[in-house]
Design a protein around this motif. Sequence first.
Motif, mmCIF file in Angstrom:
data_model
loop_
_atom_site.group_PDB
_atom_site.id
_atom_site.type_symbol
_atom_site.label_atom_id
_atom_site.label_comp_id
_atom_site.label_asym_id
_atom_site.label_seq_id
_atom_site.Cartn_x
_atom_site.Cartn_y
_atom_site.Cartn_z
ATOM 1 N N PHE A 103 0.843 -1.178 0.000
ATOM 2 C CA PHE A 103 0.000 0.000 0.000
ATOM 3 C C PHE A 103 0.888 1.240 0.000
ATOM 4 C CE2 PHE A 103 0.404 -1.751 4.238
ATOM 5 C CZ PHE A 103 0.870 -0.685 4.986
ATOM 6 N N ILE A 104 0.309 2.398 0.135
ATOM 7 C CA ILE A 104 1.047 3.648 0.004
ATOM 8 C C ILE A 104 2.152 3.763 1.051
ATOM 9 C CG2 ILE A 104 0.869 6.166 0.125
ATOM 10 C CD1 ILE A 104 -2.006 5.831 -0.902
ATOM 11 N N CYS A 105 3.345 4.074 0.571
ATOM 12 C CA CYS A 105 4.487 4.348 1.449
ATOM 13 C C CYS A 105 5.304 5.463 0.808
ATOM 14 C CB CYS A 105 5.333 3.095 1.669
ATOM 15 S SG CYS A 105 6.215 2.551 0.200
ATOM 16 N N ARG A 106 6.223 6.018 1.547
ATOM 17 C CA ARG A 106 7.036 7.129 1.049
ATOM 18 C C ARG A 106 8.502 6.734 0.899
ATOM 19 N NH1 ARG A 106 4.399 10.875 -1.220
ATOM 20 N NH2 ARG A 106 5.771 12.507 -0.531
ATOM 21 N N CYS A 107 8.790 5.456 0.755
ATOM 22 C CA CYS A 107 10.173 4.966 0.700
ATOM 23 C C CYS A 107 10.970 5.534 -0.470
ATOM 24 C CB CYS A 107 10.192 3.442 0.640
ATOM 25 S SG CYS A 107 9.565 2.656 2.132
ATOM 26 N N MET A 108 10.349 5.734 -1.609
ATOM 27 C CA MET A 108 11.075 6.214 -2.788
ATOM 28 C C MET A 108 11.589 7.639 -2.611
ATOM 29 S SD MET A 108 11.557 3.941 -4.955
ATOM 30 C CE MET A 108 11.207 2.266 -4.537
ATOM 31 N N GLU A 109 10.988 8.401 -1.700
ATOM 32 C CA GLU A 109 11.470 9.754 -1.417
ATOM 33 C C GLU A 109 12.931 9.739 -0.977
ATOM 34 O OE1 GLU A 109 10.406 12.964 -1.539
ATOM 35 O OE2 GLU A 109 8.585 12.357 -2.578
#
Length: 92
Positions: free
Chosen positions: A64-70
């Motif tokens: 589901f939605i995560c911000r890891c690629m930031e």
Amino acid sequence: MSYRPIISNVEEASNNEKDGLYEFIFYLADGTECRTFYNRYPEWKMTNITRLQKTPCPVCRKDFICRCMESFRDNLQQQVIDNEWLEKAIVK
């Protein structure tokens, strides 16, 4: 072993040439796809990056939605500059 994203292809998804806003899809070597937003003026600058929900996140394994690629923004931006991915995507 730490995760190292490698861009294998870039595709332009949409653009607003008047305002210099572009949306690209980054295809990574591990099968992950990311949506990125760029502002062209005064120079190319990534404003946002998110992972598309087609495969689990290679970092946290969430589907589901995560911000890891930031956290890989600088690495991906450097690859874009080194390999001239944006210019190649716009030409297509």
